[in-house]
Design a protein around this motif. Sequence first.
Motif, PDB file in Angstrom:
ATOM      1  N   LEU A 163      11.777   3.536   7.396  1.00 56.77           N
ATOM      2  CA  LEU A 163      13.161   3.984   7.189  1.00 56.77           C
ATOM      3  C   LEU A 163      13.414   4.262   5.701  1.00 56.77           C
ATOM      4  O   LEU A 163      14.245   3.624   5.045  1.00 56.77           O
ATOM      5  N   CYS A 164      12.682   5.247   5.164  1.00 59.62           N
ATOM      6  CA  CYS A 164      12.700   5.496   3.718  1.00 59.62           C
ATOM      7  C   CYS A 164      14.097   5.850   3.189  1.00 59.62           C
ATOM      8  O   CYS A 164      14.468   5.425   2.096  1.00 59.62           O
ATOM      9  N   PHE A 165      14.871   6.593   3.952  1.00 55.88           N
ATOM     10  CA  PHE A 165      16.161   7.031   3.418  1.00 55.88           C
ATOM     11  C   PHE A 165      17.135   5.868   3.240  1.00 55.88           C
ATOM     12  O   PHE A 165      18.019   5.910   2.408  1.00 55.88           O
ATOM     13  N   LYS A 166      16.930   4.810   4.003  1.00 53.43           N
ATOM     14  CA  LYS A 166      17.788   3.624   3.864  1.00 53.43           C
ATOM     15  C   LYS A 166      17.199   2.631   2.865  1.00 53.43           C
ATOM     16  O   LYS A 166      17.830   1.637   2.526  1.00 53.43           O
ATOM     17  N   CYS A 167      15.979   2.886   2.427  1.00 48.95           N
ATOM     18  CA  CYS A 167      15.231   1.858   1.689  1.00 48.95           C
ATOM     19  C   CYS A 167      15.651   1.780   0.223  1.00 48.95           C
ATOM     20  O   CYS A 167      15.744   2.792  -0.470  1.00 48.95           O
ATOM     21  N   SER A 168      15.864   0.559  -0.252  1.00 52.86           N
ATOM     22  CA  SER A 168      16.310   0.369  -1.644  1.00 52.86           C
ATOM     23  C   SER A 168      15.156   0.544  -2.641  1.00 52.86           C
ATOM     24  O   SER A 168      15.367   0.544  -3.842  1.00 52.86           O
ATOM     25  N   SER A 170       0.839  -1.200   0.000  1.00 51.75           N
ATOM     26  CA  SER A 170       0.000   0.000   0.000  1.00 51.75           C
ATOM     27  C   SER A 170       0.875   1.251   0.000  1.00 51.75           C
ATOM     28  O   SER A 170       0.525   2.258  -0.607  1.00 51.75           O
ATOM     29  N   ARG A 171       2.057   1.175   0.620  1.00 50.23           N
ATOM     30  CA  ARG A 171       2.965   2.339   0.575  1.00 50.23           C
ATOM     31  C   ARG A 171       3.577   2.501  -0.824  1.00 50.23           C
ATOM     32  O   ARG A 171       3.643   3.609  -1.347  1.00 50.23           O
ATOM     33  N   ILE A 172       3.996   1.378  -1.401  1.00 43.38           N
ATOM     34  CA  ILE A 172       4.613   1.472  -2.737  1.00 43.38           C
ATOM     35  C   ILE A 172       3.629   2.105  -3.728  1.00 43.38           C
ATOM     36  O   ILE A 172       3.997   2.899  -4.586  1.00 43.38           O
ATOM     37  N   THR A 194      11.286   4.023  -6.501  1.00 45.09           N
ATOM     38  CA  THR A 194      10.038   3.643  -7.177  1.00 45.09           C
ATOM     39  C   THR A 194       8.825   3.776  -6.258  1.00 45.09           C
ATOM     40  O   THR A 194       7.692   3.654  -6.716  1.00 45.09           O
ATOM     41  N   CYS A 195       9.070   4.023  -4.984  1.00 49.87           N
ATOM     42  CA  CYS A 195       7.970   4.044  -4.021  1.00 49.87           C
ATOM     43  C   CYS A 195       7.170   5.352  -4.128  1.00 49.87           C
ATOM     44  O   CYS A 195       7.705   6.444  -3.933  1.00 49.87           O
ATOM     45  N   ARG A 196       5.878   5.211  -4.406  1.00 52.24           N
ATOM     46  CA  ARG A 196       5.038   6.410  -4.586  1.00 52.24           C
ATOM     47  C   ARG A 196       4.808   7.137  -3.267  1.00 52.24           C
ATOM     48  O   ARG A 196       4.639   8.341  -3.256  1.00 52.24           O
ATOM     49  N   TYR A 197       4.785   6.405  -2.198  1.00 54.76           N
ATOM     50  CA  TYR A 197       4.587   7.026  -0.872  1.00 54.76           C
ATOM     51  C   TYR A 197       5.753   7.952  -0.586  1.00 54.76           C
ATOM     52  O   TYR A 197       5.581   9.100  -0.164  1.00 54.76           O
ATOM     53  N   PHE A 198       6.970   7.465  -0.847  1.00 54.82           N
ATOM     54  CA  PHE A 198       8.168   8.255  -0.579  1.00 54.82           C
ATOM     55  C   PHE A 198       8.220   9.487  -1.479  1.00 54.82           C
ATOM     56  O   PHE A 198       8.549  10.587  -1.041  1.00 54.82           O
ATOM     57  N   LYS A 199       7.854   9.298  -2.743  1.00 55.50           N
ATOM     58  CA  LYS A 199       8.024  10.389  -3.715  1.00 55.50           C
ATOM     59  C   LYS A 199       6.880  11.409  -3.674  1.00 55.50           C
ATOM     60  O   LYS A 199       7.040  12.543  -4.110  1.00 55.50           O
ATOM     61  N   VAL A 239      11.902  -2.413   7.978  1.00 57.26           N
ATOM     62  CA  VAL A 239      12.233  -1.216   7.182  1.00 57.26           C
ATOM     63  C   VAL A 239      10.976  -0.375   6.937  1.00 57.26           C
ATOM     64  O   VAL A 239      10.873   0.772   7.374  1.00 57.26           O
ATOM     65  N   CYS A 240      10.012  -0.957   6.265  1.00 58.37           N
ATOM     66  CA  CYS A 240       8.775  -0.220   5.985  1.00 58.37           C
ATOM     67  C   CYS A 240       7.844  -0.390   7.192  1.00 58.37           C
ATOM     68  O   CYS A 240       6.765  -0.961   7.108  1.00 58.37           O
ATOM     69  N   LYS A 241       8.304   0.110   8.324  1.00 57.94           N
ATOM     70  CA  LYS A 241       7.632  -0.130   9.612  1.00 57.94           C
ATOM     71  C   LYS A 241       6.292   0.619   9.697  1.00 57.94           C
ATOM     72  O   LYS A 241       6.108   1.618   9.008  1.00 57.94           O
TER      73      LYS A 241
END
Length: 292
Positions: free
Chosen positions: A158-163, A108-110, A167-172, A151-153
């Motif tokens: 921990l988005c800054f460490k996340c590989s 759901s985050r991606i 591509t993750c829409r939540y992060f962007k 990681v995706c707790k």
Amino acid sequence: MLQQTQVKTTLPYFKNFLLHFPNLKSLAKSNEKKVLKLWEGLGYYRRARNLLATAKILVKEHDSKLPKKIIDLKKLPGIGDYTANALLAFVHNQPTIAIDGNVKRVFSRILNKRENEIDFNKLIETNRKSLFKTKRHSDFVESLMEFGALVCKPKEPLCFKCSLKNTCRYFKSDKKFKQLKKIKTKIKNYNVFCYIDKTKNKIALTKKHDLGFLDNFYLPPIKETTFQNKIKYWNFHSNFKNSISNKKLNINLYYRFCSKLPLQSQWFSLKENNEFIPTFTKKIFKQILDIT
Ligand code: SF4
């Protein structure tokens, strides 16, 4: 054992269980009384009953092997969609995903969408090719769960460490979705009635109670109520809160001394019993120790 229960709580039970039942056949030969005694304190006792029933079926009907088809797995007691998929991946290394809370959150985050807006089965089906590129399906399912837990707790991923951040829409996204709040479980009020034989230090327990769950387990008589009040012939002892499985209980504890066994009941020692006693009943024992 791990359903709804943390690893650290489960470990001593798991080790002890394996000491008694080192393989499927030894479990299948056992009985409910023995299995429940080993499960005592772990809660969600239906799991223990289902495990025993499943062991018996596997030995009798499946040559002691776990079926490889989801349709056959789901016929076994206690095995639903999630467990069936987890077993197919972990035991048979089949390309499938067990969708637990962690996995739902990651997807759901991606996608930057609420979980209730996603059809997870359809999502997996549509993306089969890219999801199951690996041959290590078991490791993939395990890593997806761990990724969600570590990681995706749930809080502060921990988005800054996340590989996956590129591509993750939540992060962007500037407009991050918000998960719907969980509906709080309503607390129910119960009156619990303890018949105590003071000279023998015993309490009357029954399997005929109105709790609506913990069926077939020994409890003092219990009745749902809307209030706490004086009850004729009964002494009020205390009030306490308790959670059983996913239920929240507000307990009013009453007692009276008697030597005659009430109907459909059995005397139990307040100290040591060979019979399986659920944790909820043991908590009541502790509460009333001061009057015995
Ligand atoms: S970038 Fe952040 S939100 Fe996206 S998958 Fe990684 S940890 Fe989760």
